[in-house]
Design an enzyme around this catalytic site. Sequence first.
Site: not given
Length: 369
Positions: A69-70, A148, A176, A196, A198, A319
């Site tokens: 996602g980042t 998030n 999310q 993302s 994971h 994060c």
Amino acid sequence: MIYLDEAATSPVRREVLEAMWPWLARDFGNPASHHGVGETARVGLEDARARIARLLGGRPGEVVLTSGGTEADNLAVKGIALADPRGRHVLVSAVEHPAVLESAAFLSRFGFEVEHIPVDADGRVTPEALRAVLRPDTTLVSVQLANNEVGTVQPVAELAAVAAEHGVPVHTDAVQAAGVLPVDVAALGVRALSLSGHKLGTPKGIGVLWLHRRQRVEPLVHGGGQQRGLRSGTDDVAGAVGLATALELAQATGTAALAARRDAFVERVLREVPRARLTGHRTDRLPGHASFVLPGVSGESVLVDLEARGVICSSGSACAAGSSEPSHVLTAMGLDAETAQTAVRFTFGAATTTEQLDRAAEELAAVAR
């Protein structure tokens, strides 16, 4: 152990690993290679891309595979802004994930003016708030689909309609939301969407940026020209297959029961934990997300004591773990710094039971007292 930190990461699903394994072992080829082994990998890659596109309501050629996602957020925010010569004004909500906020801050070093769209006490961006800050030179709007830290769901479709009146593309971070909320790019009206793997049960290291076929973007990773030149690098076939599988599994799992367990957990915490206050919107929130502040209680101490009692949760974004600064999300919502540092977040999935949530509420009440 009761694991209630799935907003940080979720356990890898067995079905995902089983779907990935052939592409890690037998069919290991490079999909860019011009021989039989590579061709087999290419077919598997394109099949996974088509499955992901179908689940998002887009086209296979619009799916850009990333490392997570980042990277997807970075490519969207930097890439769209840098590719548009019309303006130098970028709008991001005040409660975005650091991947979006820091990408926007990076642009300010190159002459862009970055402005944060304010949110209300529930953490929501209203159409009126967006309309008030849009300008003729706005080149991008980025507002997450769900937060998030507090779980609030944003009215992205309404915001995209406002931006469209000015011809401004909208990117949404759906990291999310994917898998627990409907994610249809056409219905949302966005030009770019990040997710993302994971968070959905894949190993870490795979994500997607859905990018509208007509949206211009400046590539950030250069090399062999893979993925239409938008993101060079050898494609992760196994990761793509795993992500497609995880999205399909998530779509097949209803969230009504999960939301009901969330509501029961929230009510119990508010009833039994002294001074506990819910953060985020009461109803328009992620179905597996419950976040609170506990004024007068050290949030970090609560987390340590809960872990000692077998309950794993967090204070907010993984994060930002270890930071002594109060949450930018909570302060943007109007909470003072001292209260913001008492935050506790519980996030869970379909496998989390009512009994586990009841135990977590009991332990939280005992620790807070």
